[in-house]
Design a protein around this motif. Structure first.
Motif, PDB file in Angstrom:
ATOM      1  N   TYR A  41      44.225  22.998  40.449  1.00 54.50           N
ATOM      2  CA  TYR A  41      43.412  22.925  41.676  1.00 54.50           C
ATOM      3  C   TYR A  41      42.437  21.759  41.571  1.00 54.50           C
ATOM      4  CZ  TYR A  41      45.122  27.733  41.598  1.00 54.50           C
ATOM      5  OH  TYR A  41      45.917  28.845  41.501  1.00 54.50           O
ATOM      6  N   PRO A  42      42.943  20.520  41.610  1.00 52.45           N
ATOM      7  CA  PRO A  42      42.057  19.374  41.378  1.00 52.45           C
ATOM      8  C   PRO A  42      40.929  19.282  42.409  1.00 52.45           C
ATOM      9  CG  PRO A  42      44.299  18.672  42.006  1.00 52.45           C
ATOM     10  CD  PRO A  42      44.353  20.145  41.802  1.00 52.45           C
ATOM     11  N   TRP A  43      41.083  19.929  43.550  1.00 54.15           N
ATOM     12  CA  TRP A  43      40.076  19.876  44.608  1.00 54.15           C
ATOM     13  C   TRP A  43      38.944  20.878  44.402  1.00 54.15           C
ATOM     14  CZ3 TRP A  43      39.670  24.725  46.472  1.00 54.15           C
ATOM     15  CH2 TRP A  43      40.783  25.551  46.324  1.00 54.15           C
ATOM     16  N   ALA A  44      39.137  21.841  43.465  1.00 54.08           N
ATOM     17  CA  ALA A  44      38.171  22.949  43.352  1.00 54.08           C
ATOM     18  C   ALA A  44      36.884  22.488  42.674  1.00 54.08           C
ATOM     19  CB  ALA A  44      38.794  24.091  42.556  1.00 54.08           C
ATOM     20  N   LYS A  45      35.756  22.891  43.250  1.00 58.51           N
ATOM     21  CA  LYS A  45      34.455  22.475  42.693  1.00 58.51           C
ATOM     22  C   LYS A  45      33.685  23.684  42.129  1.00 58.51           C
ATOM     23  CE  LYS A  45      33.983  17.999  44.237  1.00 58.51           C
ATOM     24  NZ  LYS A  45      34.993  17.823  45.215  1.00 58.51           N
ATOM     25  N   SER A  46      33.823  24.831  42.787  1.00 59.00           N
ATOM     26  CA  SER A  46      33.036  26.003  42.372  1.00 59.00           C
ATOM     27  C   SER A  46      33.880  27.272  42.451  1.00 59.00           C
ATOM     28  CB  SER A  46      31.814  26.186  43.274  1.00 59.00           C
ATOM     29  OG  SER A  46      31.112  24.990  43.401  1.00 59.00           O
ATOM     30  N   ILE A  47      33.318  28.319  41.847  1.00 57.02           N
ATOM     31  CA  ILE A  47      33.989  29.634  41.856  1.00 57.02           C
ATOM     32  C   ILE A  47      33.024  30.655  42.449  1.00 57.02           C
ATOM     33  CG2 ILE A  47      34.973  31.464  40.418  1.00 57.02           C
ATOM     34  CD1 ILE A  47      35.393  29.190  38.254  1.00 57.02           C
ATOM     35  N   VAL A  48      33.503  31.356  43.460  1.00 55.97           N
ATOM     36  CA  VAL A  48      32.715  32.465  44.025  1.00 55.97           C
ATOM     37  C   VAL A  48      33.268  33.741  43.397  1.00 55.97           C
ATOM     38  CG1 VAL A  48      32.176  33.762  46.130  1.00 55.97           C
ATOM     39  CG2 VAL A  48      32.316  31.255  46.196  1.00 55.97           C
ATOM     40  N   VAL A  49      32.413  34.512  42.739  1.00 58.13           N
ATOM     41  CA  VAL A  49      32.893  35.716  42.069  1.00 58.13           C
ATOM     42  C   VAL A  49      32.186  36.948  42.633  1.00 58.13           C
ATOM     43  CG1 VAL A  49      31.378  35.227  40.075  1.00 58.13           C
ATOM     44  CG2 VAL A  49      33.253  36.819  39.794  1.00 58.13           C
ATOM     45  N   CYS A  50      32.976  37.980  42.892  1.00 61.51           N
ATOM     46  CA  CYS A  50      32.450  39.188  43.546  1.00 61.51           C
ATOM     47  C   CYS A  50      32.761  40.426  42.718  1.00 61.51           C
ATOM     48  CB  CYS A  50      33.107  39.367  44.909  1.00 61.51           C
ATOM     49  SG  CYS A  50      32.640  38.122  46.097  1.00 61.51           S
ATOM     50  N   VAL A  51      31.871  41.397  42.835  1.00 57.13           N
ATOM     51  CA  VAL A  51      32.012  42.656  42.095  1.00 57.13           C
ATOM     52  C   VAL A  51      32.114  43.802  43.099  1.00 57.13           C
ATOM     53  CG1 VAL A  51      30.960  44.173  40.366  1.00 57.13           C
ATOM     54  CG2 VAL A  51      30.463  41.704  40.329  1.00 57.13           C
ATOM     55  N   ARG A  52      33.152  44.631  42.928  1.00 66.74           N
ATOM     56  CA  ARG A  52      33.282  45.803  43.801  1.00 66.74           C
ATOM     57  C   ARG A  52      33.106  47.072  42.971  1.00 66.74           C
ATOM     58  NH1 ARG A  52      38.011  44.792  46.227  1.00 66.74           N
ATOM     59  NH2 ARG A  52      39.057  45.783  44.504  1.00 66.74           N
ATOM     60  N   ASN A  53      32.346  48.008  43.488  1.00 66.34           N
ATOM     61  CA  ASN A  53      32.092  49.256  42.770  1.00 66.34           C
ATOM     62  C   ASN A  53      33.176  50.275  43.110  1.00 66.34           C
ATOM     63  OD1 ASN A  53      31.186  51.596  41.671  1.00 66.34           O
ATOM     64  ND2 ASN A  53      29.154  51.550  42.625  1.00 66.34           N
ATOM     65  N   ASP A  54      34.014  50.597  42.116  1.00 71.58           N
ATOM     66  CA  ASP A  54      35.067  51.595  42.327  1.00 71.58           C
ATOM     67  C   ASP A  54      34.610  52.981  41.863  1.00 71.58           C
ATOM     68  OD1 ASP A  54      36.839  49.676  43.321  1.00 71.58           O
ATOM     69  OD2 ASP A  54      37.614  49.206  41.319  1.00 71.58           O
ATOM     70  N   GLY A  55      33.407  53.046  41.300  1.00 72.43           N
ATOM     71  CA  GLY A  55      32.885  54.322  40.802  1.00 72.43           C
ATOM     72  C   GLY A  55      32.555  55.280  41.937  1.00 72.43           C
ATOM     73  N   LYS A  56      32.637  54.786  43.160  1.00 77.87           N
ATOM     74  CA  LYS A  56      32.321  55.650  44.302  1.00 77.87           C
ATOM     75  C   LYS A  56      33.497  56.566  44.675  1.00 77.87           C
ATOM     76  CE  LYS A  56      33.665  52.133  47.620  1.00 77.87           C
ATOM     77  NZ  LYS A  56      33.237  51.076  48.490  1.00 77.87           N
ATOM     78  N   TYR A  57      34.678  56.300  44.083  1.00 74.99           N
ATOM     79  CA  TYR A  57      35.859  57.063  44.491  1.00 74.99           C
ATOM     80  C   TYR A  57      36.090  58.311  43.620  1.00 74.99           C
ATOM     81  CZ  TYR A  57      37.145  53.097  47.431  1.00 74.99           C
ATOM     82  OH  TYR A  57      37.159  52.117  48.374  1.00 74.99           O
TER      83      TYR A  57
END
Ligand code: B12
Length: 343
Positions: free
Chosen positions: A62-78
């Motif tokens: 991905y030569p065009w990629a500059k940054s990474i957006v990282v997300c956290v999802r809480n599965d402990g609610k299930y």
């Protein structure tokens, strides 16, 4: 006017994630050091980890990629349906990655669309992740990695991670609120049933029950950890369940769509007696680490669990499995009869 980083974070929170951060692509270089350390510590796992160097060299694909957006999802609610705790890994029960009807998947697509609306090129890989997700989330300061290798927040390790590459140089790094593991705590290592977690921050993926019961093969003819696997049929949560930082953090208040109904069709006996149509068409799309051609593994794994904690009601089911259409199941059932002295 909000900064773009803030807009991204707010869109992620609105899409149901509990945290979101942004790091530069260059922040992934430290992962390669950890990967090399892991390969040196566990040489047998080198061929497995060879494929993961790309996680640190995103510029190649991905030569065009500059940054990474990282997300956290809480599965402990299930809620975990009755009978499945200790048998199927919780992250697999609540897996949204390939399930377009799950809230996690719908929200992930929604969030990606928001980033595109902001004029960003945003690319992800929903199945196995576009980069090393724990490293990315740690670098973004969203939490930390504990001795059992899991990424933790205040909600424990019962979280799943997702990341997108974007074509803008942005950075939004938080300060983790969780405290590191106490120096002397070795509970996760002590309890790992196969000693895959041999040292802090190290594990052998090939002997991990999660691998053994999915990509691996528990057939009796193989080199395997049958007895140590206990009741696990698909995945394993032991090193997370035993961790004091995971106590009382799961709220378990919500139904995961369709899971309660599916749970009614899953037990060791039901798996061993199941017709292959059910395994291929109902179980496989949900628990996709076992491929269509390998669904016999479900029966082999369930017979293994029956042998480990035998009850009289399994007897007939094991006998019947000796005439299953799949040779590996027949072989496993025959072995179980001998091992348990059922004749
Ligand atoms: C390959 C893989 C596996 C393999 C191998 C596991 C492994 N640990 O390498 C197998 C099939 C066995 C597996 C199983 C499971 N997996 Co998996 N897996 C992955 C995958 C695709 C890549 C992991 C990887 O790169 N490994 C290479 C090692 C070197 O890196 P790492 O695991 O990221 O962790 C290192 C760095 O973060 C670094 N590090 C970071 N900070 C610090 C700090 C210090 C002080 C130190 C020393 C090191 C360090 O060290 C970590 C450990 O050494 C990720 C998704 C992804 N793209 O990241 C999911 C992922 C790690 N898996 C996940 C899960 C849930 C599981 C299972 C629990 C499923 C189950 N219920 O059975 C099991 C648990 C197995 C276990 N005991 O670890 C989650 C973990 C979420 C979390 N809260 O951490 C992930 C992130 C997937 C996701 N989308 O959320 N998995």
């Amino acid at each position: 006017m909000e900064h773009l980083e803030e807009q991204i974070k707010n869109a992620a929170l609105a899409a149901g994630y509990e945290a979101c951060g942004t790091i530069k692509v260059s922040a992934m270089s430290g992962f390669e050091r950890k990967l090399n350390e892991r390969m040196a510590m566990v040489p047998a796992a080198s061929p497995f980890y060879q494929n993961y160097h790309g996680f640190a060299h995103l510029e190649e694909s991905y030569p065009w990629a500059k940054s990474i957006v990282v997300c956290v999802r809480n599965d402990g609610k299930y809620i975990v349906p009755d009978g499945l705790e200790g048998m199927i890994g919780k992250s697999y029960l609540f897996d949204s990655r390939t399930n377009p009807l799950s809230p996690g998947y719908i929200n992930s697509v929604r969030f990606e669309a928001c980033m595109k609306d902001y004029g960003l090129n945003a690319v992800t890989e929903r199945k196995f992740g576009i980069t090393a997700l724990r490293w990315a989330a740690s670098e973004a300061g969203l939490g930390l990695v504990r001795k059992n290798n899991f990424f933790y927040r205040d909600s424990g390790s019962w979280v799943s991670l997702e990341a997108w590459l974007i074509d803008r140089e942005l950075e939004a790094i938080e300060k983790p609120t969780v405290k590191p593991c106490p120096e002397g705590c070795i509970l996760c290592m002590k309890h790992c049933p196969t000693s895959s977690l041999s040292q802090a921050y190290t594990m052998n993926p090939l002997s991990c029950i999660s691998f053994q019961t999915t990509f691996g093969d528990l057939s009796v003819s193989k080199d395997r950890f049958g007895a140590q696997i206990g009741n696990w049929v698909y995945g394993c949560d032991v090193c997370q369940d035993i961790c004091p930082f995971n106590k009382n953090v799961r709220t378990a208040a919500e139904e995961f769509p369709g899971l309660a109904e599916l749970g009614r069709h899953i037990s060791l006996e039901k798996i061993v007696s199941a017709d292959y149509g059910f395994l291929e068409n109902t179980l496989q799309p949900k628990f996709w680490y076992i491929r269509q051609n390998d669904v016999w593994k479900w029966k082999v794994n369930a017979i293994n669990a029956m042998v480990n904690k035998y009850k009289d009601e399994y007897r007939e089911c094991i006998f019947k499995a000796r005439v299953d259409t799949q040779p590996k199941v027949r072989e496993m059932a025959q072995w179980a009869v001998g091992k348990l002295g059922l004749l």
